[in-house]
Design a protein around this motif. Structure first.
Motif, PDB file in Angstrom:
ATOM      1  N   TYR A   9       0.805  -1.216   0.000  1.00 37.79           N
ATOM      2  CA  TYR A   9       0.000   0.000   0.000  1.00 37.79           C
ATOM      3  C   TYR A   9       0.846   1.279   0.000  1.00 37.79           C
ATOM      4  CZ  TYR A   9      -4.186  -2.798   0.860  1.00 37.79           C
ATOM      5  OH  TYR A   9      -5.230  -3.684   0.744  1.00 37.79           O
ATOM      6  N   TYR A  10       1.997   1.234   0.628  1.00 39.48           N
ATOM      7  CA  TYR A  10       2.870   2.418   0.633  1.00 39.48           C
ATOM      8  C   TYR A  10       3.418   2.674  -0.771  1.00 39.48           C
ATOM      9  CZ  TYR A  10       2.674   2.153   5.705  1.00 39.48           C
ATOM     10  OH  TYR A  10       2.230   2.129   7.008  1.00 39.48           O
ATOM     11  N   GLU A  11       3.756   1.586  -1.454  1.00 41.98           N
ATOM     12  CA  GLU A  11       4.268   1.721  -2.813  1.00 41.98           C
ATOM     13  C   GLU A  11       3.169   2.188  -3.770  1.00 41.98           C
ATOM     14  OE1 GLU A  11       7.717  -1.756  -2.632  1.00 41.98           O
ATOM     15  OE2 GLU A  11       5.637  -2.292  -3.075  1.00 41.98           O
ATOM     16  N   VAL A  12       1.943   1.720  -3.533  1.00 37.97           N
ATOM     17  CA  VAL A  12       0.818   2.126  -4.375  1.00 37.97           C
ATOM     18  C   VAL A  12       0.622   3.638  -4.320  1.00 37.97           C
ATOM     19  CG1 VAL A  12      -1.707   2.061  -4.573  1.00 37.97           C
ATOM     20  CG2 VAL A  12      -0.421  -0.061  -4.313  1.00 37.97           C
ATOM     21  N   SER A  16       6.417   6.929   1.971  1.00 40.16           N
ATOM     22  CA  SER A  16       7.278   6.109   2.814  1.00 40.16           C
ATOM     23  C   SER A  16       6.455   5.514   3.958  1.00 40.16           C
ATOM     24  CB  SER A  16       8.426   6.945   3.375  1.00 40.16           C
ATOM     25  OG  SER A  16       7.928   7.947   4.245  1.00 40.16           O
ATOM     26  N   PRO A  17       6.896   4.392   4.543  1.00 37.02           N
ATOM     27  CA  PRO A  17       6.164   3.767   5.644  1.00 37.02           C
ATOM     28  C   PRO A  17       6.009   4.652   6.879  1.00 37.02           C
ATOM     29  CG  PRO A  17       7.699   2.208   4.681  1.00 37.02           C
ATOM     30  CD  PRO A  17       8.013   3.554   4.088  1.00 37.02           C
ATOM     31  N   ASP A  18       6.816   5.703   6.997  1.00 33.34           N
ATOM     32  CA  ASP A  18       6.693   6.602   8.144  1.00 33.34           C
ATOM     33  C   ASP A  18       5.942   7.888   7.774  1.00 33.34           C
ATOM     34  OD1 ASP A  18       8.608   7.774   6.554  1.00 33.34           O
ATOM     35  OD2 ASP A  18      10.021   8.187   8.188  1.00 33.34           O
ATOM     36  N   ALA A  19       5.246   7.859   6.633  1.00 32.25           N
ATOM     37  CA  ALA A  19       4.516   9.050   6.179  1.00 32.25           C
ATOM     38  C   ALA A  19       3.410   9.423   7.156  1.00 32.25           C
ATOM     39  CB  ALA A  19       3.916   8.802   4.797  1.00 32.25           C
ATOM     40  N   ALA A  20       3.228  10.719   7.372  1.00 29.70           N
ATOM     41  CA  ALA A  20       2.170  11.222   8.245  1.00 29.70           C
ATOM     42  C   ALA A  20       0.819  11.140   7.524  1.00 29.70           C
ATOM     43  CB  ALA A  20       2.464  12.666   8.635  1.00 29.70           C
ATOM     44  N   PRO A  21      -0.290  11.127   8.282  1.00 24.62           N
ATOM     45  CA  PRO A  21      -1.620  11.068   7.663  1.00 24.62           C
ATOM     46  C   PRO A  21      -1.854  12.146   6.612  1.00 24.62           C
ATOM     47  CG  PRO A  21      -1.800  10.650  10.005  1.00 24.62           C
ATOM     48  CD  PRO A  21      -0.372  11.042   9.758  1.00 24.62           C
ATOM     49  N   GLU A  69      -5.772   2.031  13.432  1.00 27.71           N
ATOM     50  CA  GLU A  69      -5.789   0.619  13.816  1.00 27.71           C
ATOM     51  C   GLU A  69      -5.480  -0.283  12.618  1.00 27.71           C
ATOM     52  OE1 GLU A  69      -8.250   2.751  14.480  1.00 27.71           O
ATOM     53  OE2 GLU A  69      -7.944   3.043  16.644  1.00 27.71           O
ATOM     54  N   ALA A  70      -6.111   0.018  11.485  1.00 27.61           N
ATOM     55  CA  ALA A  70      -5.881  -0.794  10.293  1.00 27.61           C
ATOM     56  C   ALA A  70      -4.439  -0.667   9.816  1.00 27.61           C
ATOM     57  CB  ALA A  70      -6.841  -0.369   9.177  1.00 27.61           C
ATOM     58  N   ARG A  71      -3.886   0.535   9.937  1.00 23.28           N
ATOM     59  CA  ARG A  71      -2.499   0.748   9.503  1.00 23.28           C
ATOM     60  C   ARG A  71      -1.529  -0.019  10.387  1.00 23.28           C
ATOM     61  NH1 ARG A  71       0.619   6.602   8.629  1.00 23.28           N
ATOM     62  NH2 ARG A  71       2.533   5.715   7.750  1.00 23.28           N
ATOM     63  N   THR A  72      -1.771  -0.011  11.677  1.00 20.34           N
ATOM     64  CA  THR A  72      -0.900  -0.746  12.602  1.00 20.34           C
ATOM     65  C   THR A  72      -0.911  -2.231  12.274  1.00 20.34           C
ATOM     66  OG1 THR A  72      -1.216   0.854  14.386  1.00 20.34           O
ATOM     67  CG2 THR A  72      -0.498  -1.356  15.009  1.00 20.34           C
ATOM     68  N   ALA A  73      -2.102  -2.774  12.042  1.00 18.20           N
ATOM     69  CA  ALA A  73      -2.221  -4.191  11.705  1.00 18.20           C
ATOM     70  C   ALA A  73      -1.518  -4.496  10.377  1.00 18.20           C
ATOM     71  CB  ALA A  73      -3.695  -4.587  11.625  1.00 18.20           C
ATOM     72  N   TYR A  74      -1.665  -3.593   9.412  1.00 18.20           N
ATOM     73  CA  TYR A  74      -1.028  -3.799   8.112  1.00 18.20           C
ATOM     74  C   TYR A  74       0.492  -3.733   8.248  1.00 18.20           C
ATOM     75  CZ  TYR A  74       0.070  -3.236   3.170  1.00 18.20           C
ATOM     76  OH  TYR A  74       0.590  -3.409   1.898  1.00 18.20           O
ATOM     77  N   ASP A  75       0.976  -2.766   9.008  1.00 22.03           N
ATOM     78  CA  ASP A  75       2.421  -2.650   9.233  1.00 22.03           C
ATOM     79  C   ASP A  75       2.975  -3.915   9.872  1.00 22.03           C
ATOM     80  OD1 ASP A  75       2.438  -0.153   8.141  1.00 22.03           O
ATOM     81  OD2 ASP A  75       2.601   0.935  10.053  1.00 22.03           O
ATOM     82  N   GLN A  76       2.231  -4.446  10.823  1.00 14.82           N
ATOM     83  CA  GLN A  76       2.686  -5.661  11.500  1.00 14.82           C
ATOM     84  C   GLN A  76       2.776  -6.829  10.523  1.00 14.82           C
ATOM     85  OE1 GLN A  76       3.921  -6.000  14.612  1.00 14.82           O
ATOM     86  NE2 GLN A  76       3.742  -3.764  14.686  1.00 14.82           N
ATOM     87  N   SER A  77       1.849  -6.878   9.575  1.00 16.21           N
ATOM     88  CA  SER A  77       1.882  -7.962   8.585  1.00 16.21           C
ATOM     89  C   SER A  77       3.104  -7.808   7.674  1.00 16.21           C
ATOM     90  CB  SER A  77       0.593  -7.970   7.758  1.00 16.21           C
ATOM     91  OG  SER A  77       0.527  -6.855   6.873  1.00 16.21           O
ATOM     92  N   GLY A  88      10.932   1.811  11.025  1.00 12.16           N
ATOM     93  CA  GLY A  88      10.596   2.741   9.960  1.00 12.16           C
ATOM     94  C   GLY A  88       9.128   3.068   9.853  1.00 12.16           C
ATOM     95  N   THR A  89       8.341   2.636  10.820  1.00  5.57           N
ATOM     96  CA  THR A  89       6.902   2.888  10.774  1.00  5.57           C
ATOM     97  C   THR A  89       6.585   4.268  11.358  1.00  5.57           C
ATOM     98  OG1 THR A  89       6.583   1.815  12.919  1.00  5.57           O
ATOM     99  CG2 THR A  89       6.345   0.448  10.955  1.00  5.57           C
ATOM    100  N   PHE A  90       5.387   4.735  11.072  1.00  3.92           N
ATOM    101  CA  PHE A  90       4.964   6.062  11.540  1.00  3.92           C
ATOM    102  C   PHE A  90       4.720   6.059  13.039  1.00  3.92           C
ATOM    103  CE2 PHE A  90       1.287   8.861  12.518  1.00  3.92           C
ATOM    104  CZ  PHE A  90       1.910  10.077  12.337  1.00  3.92           C
ATOM    105  N   ARG A  91       5.148   7.122  13.683  1.00  5.76           N
ATOM    106  CA  ARG A  91       4.898   7.311  15.112  1.00  5.76           C
ATOM    107  C   ARG A  91       4.145   8.619  15.292  1.00  5.76           C
ATOM    108  NH1 ARG A  91       6.373   2.896  14.952  1.00  5.76           N
ATOM    109  NH2 ARG A  91       7.905   1.762  16.206  1.00  5.76           N
TER     110      ARG A  91
END
Length: 215
Positions: A9-12, A16-21, A69-77, A88-91
């Motif tokens: 989804y980040y590539e789509v 970047s995976p740490d991109a802000a909303p 919530e969905a983003r956290t689950a996706y990042d974990q996958s 490298g995930t968003f905080r």
């Protein structure tokens, strides 16, 4: 080079995976505009069906990444698959609520809305896939989502025009009855949703409620 279907989804969305909303929303709107039928940039490179598939994928990416919530689950996958580094995930350091959409209202003389309505009606009349769906006795949430995607109307646009919570609109498309409002309100929300797509209100509403056994 990865095909569009193989991209995460980040590539789509090309973020970047740490991109802000805010960056994700901007990337979504830019990507959505790029692959619409009237886009000169992509018109000669993709068929109509390919653009629809790409637009659907773009929306899936956006709706996942804009939801915490969905983003956290996706990042974990992705992390579990070795495709993403946990560091490298968003905080979210602000802890402030972020609006789901930030589309600007365009009022002017109303010509933009009139043109938009005419475009949707023309697509409905000309697209055999839409006519096929509208000819069914029942329509589920995935059918509504398909109609909306073919018509290239973002869920955020409907939320903005109707003031209906986007979570409620998602529940309607997912047939998540546990999140439905009382029936009288549900019917009103459905009517507003259908009007935004310029579809036959009576036909679509009845078909959806019939599918859920609420008619």
């Amino acid at each position: 080079m990865k095909s569009f279907r193989e991209q995460n989804y980040y590539e789509v969305l090309e973020v970047s995976p740490d991109a802000a909303p805010l960056d994700i929303r901007r990337a979504y709107k830019q990507s959505f505009a790029l692959y619409q039928d009237d886009s000169i940039a992509s018109y000669s490179f993709f068929s109509e069906q390919e653009r629809r598939e790409i637009l659907f994928r773009i929306e899936q990416a956006y709706l996942t990444l804009i939801n915490p919530e969905a983003r956290t689950a996706y990042d974990q996958s992705l992390i579990a698959s070795g495709l993403l580094d946990e560091g490298g995930t968003f905080r979210d350091r602000t802890k402030e609520p972020v609006a789901i959409y930030d589309f600007q209202h365009t009022r002017g003389d109303g010509s933009g809305f009139t043109r938009r309505s005419a475009e949707l009606k023309a697509r409905i009349e000309q697209d055999p896939e839409i006519r096929g769906l509208l000819g069914r006795e029942t329509l589920g949430g995935t059918d509504l989502q398909k109609l909306r995607t073919v018509l290239q109307v973002p869920l955020e646009e409907i939320a903005e025009k109707t003031n209906i919570r986007i979570d409620t609109l998602r529940a309607i498309e997912a047939e998540n009855v546990d999140l439905f409002p009382p029936l009288v309100y549900l019917k009103g929300f459905l009517r507003s949703y259908i009007r935004c797509l310029e579809l036959d209100e009576r036909v679509v509403l009845d078909a959806y409620l019939r599918k859920l056994g609420l008619h």
